[in-house]
Write a protein that holds these residues in place. Structure first.
Motif, PDB file in Angstrom:
ATOM      1  N   GLU A 337       0.823  -1.210   0.000  1.00 19.10           N
ATOM      2  CA  GLU A 337       0.000   0.000   0.000  1.00 19.10           C
ATOM      3  C   GLU A 337       0.861   1.265   0.000  1.00 19.10           C
ATOM      4  O   GLU A 337       0.567   2.228  -0.711  1.00 19.10           O
ATOM      5  N   VAL A 338       1.937   1.270   0.788  1.00 16.50           N
ATOM      6  CA  VAL A 338       2.821   2.436   0.845  1.00 16.50           C
ATOM      7  C   VAL A 338       3.441   2.704  -0.526  1.00 16.50           C
ATOM      8  O   VAL A 338       3.453   3.844  -1.021  1.00 16.50           O
ATOM      9  N   TYR A 339       3.946   1.664  -1.168  1.00 17.66           N
ATOM     10  CA  TYR A 339       4.594   1.844  -2.470  1.00 17.66           C
ATOM     11  C   TYR A 339       3.582   2.241  -3.541  1.00 17.66           C
ATOM     12  O   TYR A 339       3.897   3.044  -4.434  1.00 17.66           O
ATOM     13  N   GLU A 340       2.372   1.707  -3.512  1.00 19.41           N
ATOM     14  CA  GLU A 340       1.377   2.067  -4.513  1.00 19.41           C
ATOM     15  C   GLU A 340       0.953   3.525  -4.387  1.00 19.41           C
ATOM     16  O   GLU A 340       0.825   4.245  -5.390  1.00 19.41           O
ATOM     17  N   ILE A 341       0.736   3.977  -3.142  1.00 23.12           N
ATOM     18  CA  ILE A 341       0.330   5.372  -2.945  1.00 23.12           C
ATOM     19  C   ILE A 341       1.430   6.323  -3.396  1.00 23.12           C
ATOM     20  O   ILE A 341       1.179   7.333  -4.078  1.00 23.12           O
ATOM     21  N   HIS A 342       2.675   6.006  -3.029  1.00 23.44           N
ATOM     22  CA  HIS A 342       3.786   6.870  -3.449  1.00 23.44           C
ATOM     23  C   HIS A 342       3.931   6.881  -4.969  1.00 23.44           C
ATOM     24  O   HIS A 342       4.209   7.925  -5.581  1.00 23.44           O
ATOM     25  N   ALA A 343       3.716   5.740  -5.604  1.00 19.22           N
ATOM     26  CA  ALA A 343       3.832   5.681  -7.063  1.00 19.22           C
ATOM     27  C   ALA A 343       2.762   6.532  -7.723  1.00 19.22           C
ATOM     28  O   ALA A 343       3.028   7.240  -8.710  1.00 19.22           O
ATOM     29  N   ARG A 344       1.525   6.516  -7.208  1.00 21.60           N
ATOM     30  CA  ARG A 344       0.456   7.310  -7.811  1.00 21.60           C
ATOM     31  C   ARG A 344       0.715   8.809  -7.635  1.00 21.60           C
ATOM     32  O   ARG A 344       0.481   9.601  -8.556  1.00 21.60           O
ATOM     33  N   ILE A 345       1.181   9.192  -6.449  1.00 20.85           N
ATOM     34  CA  ILE A 345       1.476  10.614  -6.231  1.00 20.85           C
ATOM     35  C   ILE A 345       2.610  11.077  -7.147  1.00 20.85           C
ATOM     36  O   ILE A 345       2.579  12.179  -7.706  1.00 20.85           O
TER      37      ILE A 345
END
Length: 534
Positions: A337-345
């Protein structure tokens, strides 16, 4: 009768008697004026004839010629005061030098126009008293200002010619709802479609948190505004600190450090926010946050991103979270979840370096069978490798796809984009561009301009002598006629656009004859080198 001054001539036929000796009273020297200084004497022009001094009597000897005298130079008029010397600041001098650098010159702007605009800018700043307060380092160059003025004039002309057109708001090839949502994110449905896509409404952040936690289909928020000065300054400080740690600073004193343990570090820090610093020594548990603290930090960062939109701060905090997860060897659904959110931002802000680091780790985490959104990010990987023209990595991704994954909408869309570009079918490509699922539109925005340049080259060869600007808008997926006109003016100037019978025409034959788009296309398709690329 007075006696003749000369003796009478002898009668004809007789020889004249020799003249008697007469005393010549003329002196044996020639009078010369004494030179009074070492300066060059005034040269007196010689007469057109010469007479021997012997022909004169003692009283007829010419007097020496005196030097001519000149009146003193007239003093300057009192009513003309001396011009006051202006002390130009160094920032203005650097601004002028920067304007005439070869890489900043624009062939569409003549040197005379640029010099006139430069004089106008500096004169206005001097007369208004802001010479020392203007930030000349960020001031647009005169050629850029001239191009902006020309563009605004042309856009105003296009707007004046197409206010009542039924296609002025939404192109015919564009779906009525999908493109507006994709371009405007959470903007209101009844917002004027003619407004610029970067003007977000006040409530455009309402569902941002939902899109961070889980991808919203067919939606994308327009976040094209540049970073603030504060963010840029903070980012420079981070880069400077990173260079300092990487710069090879060596101290003669080495503090004793405990040997690294075999097991992972278990953090004890309870601080929610922590700056990111590269590790130069084994991690200390007192400065590492455990997983339950990191979950609280993630919720805090979601709220701050929704309220402040400070990307430099958010990126620094997410990198710090990823570091704490790595040193503690935490690989679970929370890590995904942390990596996905950072990737989208990172996608929203166009930070491909950080996005690529996140997607590389997500690929390894998905292989462990962890929960997440692998279909979404596999589609992003395909679009990313299309952008970077990395055919080897693209073939590897395609080989790993299963039959079921190829039927998923996001992956099928990415494969159709690849097929359209391989076939040179720009009509199909821009249809796919206007209907991009998830946040793939941000990735396509990064290479859509180069595909438009390639399409312009084909249009110039296929359509003669001209086409309507409305046709270009619909075929190449522009937001409006104004957007299409600005794209053309920014790259090749206004000479290929012409008003005719109440419409704007694109002169395809002239653009092809001058080969205007060919060098731009070649420059756009050069190899891309991005930090963090595989």
């Amino acid at each position: 009768m007075m006696p003749s001054a000369w003796p009478p001539a002898p009668p004809p036929g007789t020889q004249p008697s020799p003249p008697g000796f007469t005393y010549n009273p003329a002196p044996a020297y020639t009078a010369v004026q004494v030179r009074q200084s070492f300066a060059t004497p005034y040269a007196t022009p010689a007469p057109p004839y010469s007479v021997s001094p012997a022909a004169y009597s003692h009283s007829q000897v010419p007097a020496p010629v005196s030097q001519p005298t000149y009146p003193p130079a007239a003093a300057p008029a009192a009513e003309e005061p001396a011009k006051k010397k202006i002390d130009w600041p160094d920032s203005v001098r650097f601004y002028v030098q920067r304007s005439f650098l070869p890489e900043n010159l624009d062939p569409s702007v003549s040197r005379q126009d640029m010099e006139a605009k430069l004089k106008e800018i500096i004169s206005h700043a001097n007369e208004s008293g802001v010479m020392y307060t203007v930030n000349w380092d960020t001031m647009p160059l005169p050629q850029q200002i001239i191009k902006q003025e020309r563009t605004q004039a042309l856009i105003s002309q296009v707007q004046a010619l197409t206010p009542n057109s039924p296609h002025a708001a939404v192109p015919a090839a564009m779906p009525a709802n999908s493109s507006k949502k994709r371009k405007s994110g959470n903007m209101s449905e009844d917002m004027d479609a003619a407004s610029a896509p970067w003007r977000a409404s006040a409530d455009s952040r309402g569902l941002l948190q939902d899109r961070i936690t889980q991808p919203a289909p067919d939606r994308r928020q327009a976040m094209d505004e540049p970073l603030s000065k504060k963010d840029s300054k903070f980012q420079k400080q981070l880069e400077k600190r990173q260079k300092r740690f990487d710069g090879g600073y060596k101290s003669t004193y080495r503090s004793p450090s405990p040997p690294p343990s075999d097991g992972p570090v278990v953090g004890t820090c309870t601080t929610l926010e922590k700056r990111y610093l590269r590790l130069t020594a084994p991690p200390v548990p007192s400065v590492v946050r455990p997983e339950y603290i990191l979950k609280q930090t993630l919720q805090l960062l979601k709220k701050k991103w929704k309220q402040e939109q400070n990307y430099s701060y958010i990126c620094d905090q997410f990198k710090s979270m990823r570091q704490d997860l790595t040193v503690q060897r935490i690989k679970n659904d929370f890590t995904v979840e942390v990596y996905e959110i950072h990737a989208r931002i990172a996608l929203e802000k166009g930070d491909l370096g950080e996005y690529n680091q996140c997607q590389t780790q997500l690929k390894a985490l998905y292989q462990l069978g962890l929960k997440g959104n692998p279909i979404e990010f596999k589609a992003y990987r395909i679009l990313y490798f299309i952008h970077t023209a990395n055919r080897t990595a693209l073939n590897d991704v395609l080989a790993d796809l299963t039959t079921a994954e190829k039927k998923e909408r996001a992956i099928k869309h990415a494969l159709d984009v690849r097929s359209a570009l391989a076939l040179g079918n720009y009509h199909r490509f821009f249809q796919l561009y206007l209907d991009t699922p998830n946040m793939g539109g941000y990735l396509m925005d990064m290479f859509v301009d180069r595909e438009r340049l390639a399409a312009f080259c084909n249009i110039c060869k296929a359509y003669k002598p001209d086409v309507r600007l409305r046709f270009v808008t619909e075929e190449l997926g522009f937001e409006s006629d104004q957007h299409a006109a600005q794209f053309i003016v920014d790259r090749v100037g206004t000479e290929v656009l012409e008003e005719r019978n109440g419409d704007i025409m694109f002169l395809a034959a002239k653009a092809d004859k001058l080969q205007l788009f060919t060098p731009l296309k070649e420059a756009a398709f050069r190899r891309i080198d991005i930090k963090g690329q595989i």
